[in-house]
Design a protein around this motif. Structure first.
Motif: not given
Length: 251
Positions: A61-67
């Motif tokens: 899993a990889r994650a990015w925020d709303a920015r």
């Protein structure tokens, strides 16, 4: 490229899950996709995007925020991804392992609705006006009240201002087994663990408590070795599709 996503929420944090396991071809530019997908008006309005990859166990899993910034998996994101994984038959028994940038994480099922996650040790230090803490690589401040937390905080002064600015967590200990969050800080599950640790150290709470935030209940627990756990019930919100234009595809 059509990207199908599922939006889940837990502790008032919403995350978009995209399944890219076994996908062929170039990946889109996930940072750009996260900004568009998570936008409040143009997109699905979420805290961030979680992309699931890999062909077996553990799940990648990889994650990015709303920015559009790459981030470690927050506890709320772990539970949302785990809910999706359990419901799609990817769990081994009552646990699911997820490998992220920061290492291997594990979520486990308490029952058909509730999932828990280990948060590690909460490092806590008393300061004027409250506490400073560090957990899962995040630095969080806490103002703790004996009783219901005030609905409106006074203008902080001196060191208390620094504590509030660090994370903005405000919590009140209603009883030894019930804590109320007024402001959760970065992540509701992390805030619950910090609040329980501080309340227990102050002699106001037991090692397990229900921590409430905006009508949701988080079960927080401290083990004898100091490890903190938190559990909550992720819920599905919507499913949808997003078109990643050619300009958004990775080259």
């Amino acid at each position: 490229m059509d990207l199908r996503f599922t939006k889940l929420r837990v502790c008032d944090d919403a995350w978009l899950i995209v399944d890219r396991r076994g996908a062929r071809g170039a990946d889109p530019a996930w940072a750009a996709c996260a900004k568009e997908l998570c936008h409040r008006s143009r997109g699905a309005s979420a805290r961030g995007l979680v992309v699931l990859e890999g062909a077996g166990s553990p799940l990648l899993a990889r994650a990015w925020d709303a920015r559009g910034e790459a981030r470690p998996l927050a506890p709320s994101a772990i539970l949302c991804a785990a809910r999706w994984a359990f419901d799609n038959g990817l769990a081994s028994g009552d646990a699911i392992r997820i490998t992220a940038r920061e290492g291997e994480l594990e979520a486990f099922a308490l029952d058909s609705q509730s999932l828990g996650v280990g948060l590690g040790r909460v490092e806590l230090k008393r300061v004027k006006g409250g506490f400073e803490s560090r957990v899962m690589g995040r630095e969080l401040g806490l103002v703790l009240a004996d009783g219901e937390p005030p609905r409106r905080s006074p203008v902080p002064q001196g060191r208390q201002a620094a504590v509030r600015a660090a994370s903005s967590i405000e919590a009140g200990v209603v009883s030894r087994s019930r804590i109320v969050l007024r402001r959760p800080g970065e992540d509701g599950l992390l805030a619950a663990a910090v609040a329980l640790t501080a309340a227990h150290e102050a002699g106001l709470a037991d090692r397990e408590a229900s921590v409430e935030w905006r009508g949701e209940s988080i079960l927080a627990q401290l083990l004898d070795d100091g490890e903190a756990y938190a559990a909550a019930s992720p819920a599905y919100v919507i499913r949808g599709e997003f078109w990643a234009a050619e300009a958004q595809l990775a080259k």
